[in-house]
Each structure stands twice: as C-alpha cells, then as structure tokens.
Design a protein around this motif. Structure first.
Motif, short mmCIF file in Angstrom:
data_model
loop_
_atom_site.label_atom_id
_atom_site.label_comp_id
_atom_site.label_asym_id
_atom_site.label_seq_id
_atom_site.Cartn_x
_atom_site.Cartn_y
_atom_site.Cartn_z
N CYS A 26 0.86 -1.33 -0.04
CA CYS A 26 -0.03 -0.12 0.10
C CYS A 26 0.77 1.47 0.24
CB CYS A 26 -0.94 0.06 1.28
SG CYS A 26 -2.01 -1.39 1.36
N MET A 48 -0.42 -0.07 -7.28
CA MET A 48 -1.48 -0.59 -6.56
C MET A 48 -2.76 -0.91 -7.59
SD MET A 48 -1.17 1.79 -3.34
CE MET A 48 -2.45 1.35 -2.65
N ALA A 70 -5.34 -6.04 1.13
CA ALA A 70 -4.41 -5.00 1.61
C ALA A 70 -3.12 -5.60 2.35
CB ALA A 70 -4.97 -3.96 2.28
N LEU A 73 -5.99 1.30 -0.83
CA LEU A 73 -6.29 0.17 -1.52
C LEU A 73 -7.84 0.09 -1.84
CD1 LEU A 73 -4.81 -1.92 -3.21
CD2 LEU A 73 -5.27 -3.58 -1.39
#
Length: 244
Positions: A35, A45, A61, A94
C-alpha cells in the motif's frame, strides 16, 4: 476446503515488476497488495488490482510500517494510535482502487515487522484488529498461525485466516526465524516441497531445532519478492492439486 495460497504483490517501485507478478497470479488464490508505505505506489496498486480482478483472484491489503529503505522489515517503536492510523490510511487507499474497479476487498494482511510485532504484542495486535474491524468487519485478517492476534481478532468478531509460510523456517515456539539469521529462508525447491507437504498433509512444520510444531492454517504464503517466487508458486499449486 483446499488451503488458500496467497502471495505478497505490488512490492516493486517500477511498473516493469508487474510482469512477474502477473505470471504468479495463475498459481495463487489470493494476493496481498503493498500500500505504498514499505513498497509500491499508486500506479502499481491500481494495476495490480486490475490484474487480480481480471484473473478472479481474491484481493487483500498489505499495509506496513513507513519504511521504504528497510522494506518494512525493521522493527519500529510506534504507539497503538499510530498503528491504527497507518493501517486505516493504507487499507483505505487500496480500498479506493478496488472500489473504482468494482471489485471486492477480501482481506488485510500486515507486512513485515508490523506483522511480526503485532502477532504476540497485545497492544499492537489490538490496534491492528481494531483498524481492520472499523474499516469493515467483513474483512478477513490474515495473521501468523497460533499467535495471540488470532484470539484477539476472533474475540472482536473478525474472521481469521491463520497463515503459514512456504519459504520461511520456524522456531520451536511457532514464530518465524528472524530474517537477520542466515537460516531464515528456505532456499531450495526440494526443501520447500518437503516443508509444504508437511503443512498440507499433517498441519505441521519442522523447526530449525528439529521439533515438529502443529499449526492449523487456512492460508499458505509465498513471498512475491523472493528469487524463487514463480517456481515455488507453480510447484505448490501442483502439489495442492495433487493432494486434493
């Protein structure tokens, strides 16, 4: 249900690293996306989320300490409030990318030193658990099998996947051998297969002190940044299929 195979991904700082990550997606069932604090960035991401959705892989995540230089693997002395806030900040980022792609965030797995320090430290574990629960109580928490955070999370009402590692050695107490130890990592395909077969068939690992440790787990991790990640993923996927 066959054990989940998860892999840490999006841990490069260049989009060129996504090619190797995308290959691994064919041999895992869930991924943990960095992240931005220990590795990764907004573009990596987003693209990793897109790749996972395209291949129908569960998305998680992978928040860590703010430590790009140390890849999030150096212990930090931070308060419970800081851990809570950094968890919410990273998972929230995320979560946003997953949302714009009309996907579902399945789980949260802390990274590196945050993962290890919160496994058996009640204050840190509680901060991690509270952050995940407050973000969405439906999220699954991936955490070290047999550790204190498992019980704290379950008491809070979170679903938990207890995790074992395909490429790490264990101590007698069920903790992972420190990465500062030259014997921390499983380096050969042969040793990895013996290790993973023990997990899949008997729920046990052999410690570096040659003690059998019982670990009941729902997910098995492959480190995506490891030199043998793709090879290990293919072999584990085939072994899992063979054993049913």
């Amino acid at each position: 249900m066959p054990i989940d195979i998860n892999c840490d991904m999006g841990e490069g700082m260049d989009v060129l690293t996504l090619d190797k990550d995308e290959e691994i997606l064919d041999y895992v069932t869930s991924i943990n996306i960095a992240c931005g604090y220990h590795a990764g960035n907004h573009t990596i991401m987003h693209r990793t989320v897109q790749n996972a959705i395209r291949k129908n892989i569960r998305i998680g995540a992978h928040p860590g300490y703010p430590d790009l230089q140390g890849f999030g693997r150096r212990n930090m002395d931070v308060s419970a409030e800081e851990i809570y806030n950094m968890m919410v900040y990273q998972v929230g980022a995320l979560q946003a990318f997953v949302s714009v792609e009309k996907g579902i965030l399945h789980h949260v797995k802390p990274h590196g030193a945050l993962y290890n320090q919160s496994a058996n430290d009640i204050e840190k574990a509680t901060a991690v658990v509270n952050a995940v629960y407050d973000l969405n109580p439906a999220y699954v928490l991936y955490c070290l099998a047999g550790s204190k955070i498992v019980h704290i999370a379950k008491e809070k009402g979170l679903r938990v996947y207890e995790e074992v590692f395909s490429d790490r050695h264990y101590n007698d107490d069920g903790t992972l051998v420190s990465r500062e130890d030259p014997n921390a990592l499983i380096q050969t395909e042969e040793e990895m297969l013996v290790h993973v077969k023990g997990i899949l068939t008997a729920n046990e690992v052999m410690s570096v002190q040659q003690k059998k440790i019982q670990l009941s787990a729902q997910t098995l991790c492959i480190h995506g940044d490891g030199p043998h990640a793709l090879t290990f993923a293919k072999k584990i996927f085939a072994l899992r299929k063979q054993l049913g």
